[in-house]
Design a protein around this motif. Structure first.
Motif, PDB file in Angstrom:
ATOM      1  N   GLN A   1       0.814  -1.225   0.000  1.00 14.64           N
ATOM      2  CA  GLN A   1       0.000   0.000   0.000  1.00 14.64           C
ATOM      3  C   GLN A   1       0.845   1.273   0.000  1.00 14.64           C
TER       4      GLN A   1
ATOM      5  N   LEU B   1       1.778   2.907   2.465  1.00 12.32           N
ATOM      6  CA  LEU B   1       0.977   3.770   3.333  1.00 12.32           C
ATOM      7  C   LEU B   1       1.805   4.801   4.068  1.00 12.32           C
TER       8      LEU B   1
ATOM      9  N   ALA C   1      -5.183   5.959   7.716  1.00 14.57           N
ATOM     10  CA  ALA C   1      -4.191   5.015   8.236  1.00 14.57           C
ATOM     11  C   ALA C   1      -4.860   4.003   9.157  1.00 14.57           C
TER      12      ALA C   1
ATOM     13  N   SER D   1      -6.770   1.383   7.210  1.00 16.67           N
ATOM     14  CA  SER D   1      -5.863   0.401   6.610  1.00 16.67           C
ATOM     15  C   SER D   1      -5.404  -0.629   7.637  1.00 16.67           C
TER      16      SER D   1
END
Length: 109
Positions: free
Chosen positions: A55, A57, A87, A90
């Protein structure tokens, strides 16, 4: 789980968000500490691979066991460019998929 969200007021800092999700473990006894260590060893590389590698992220993605005098917990930490809510979502999604993966594993005796 408990969450801690931090959002940086400095617009120039692209990694200004931090999200920490803490999963408490009921009793700090040797059996739970051992189980948490095994679980952390399994989840840590999967968590990093999914959130950091796949991802992309955040700058910092980590998971670990935190042991205190009378408490034990699994901690999931992300420092990211995205808002704390993104966040956190996720992390939640990863954990839901991870638990499904664990539930499908055959039991060994």
């Amino acid at each position: 789980p408990a969450t801690i969200e931090l959002e940086n007021a400095n617009a120039a800092d692209v990694n200004g968000c931090a999200m920490q999700l803490i999963c408490g473990i009921p009793a700090h006894v040797p059996e739970n500490e051992g189980m948490a260590a095994v679980l952390a060893a399994v989840v840590k590389p999967m968590f990093f691979d999914e959130l950091r590698t796949q991802q992309q992220l955040g700058y910092l993605v980590s998971s670990f066991v935190r042991a205190r005098a009378e408490s034990l917990s699994l901690v999931f930490l992300v420092q990211a460019e995205r808002p704390p809510g993104a966040a956190g979502q996720s992390i939640q999604t990863f954990l839901e998929e991870f638990w499904r993966h664990i539930e499908k594993m055959p039991e060994r005796t």
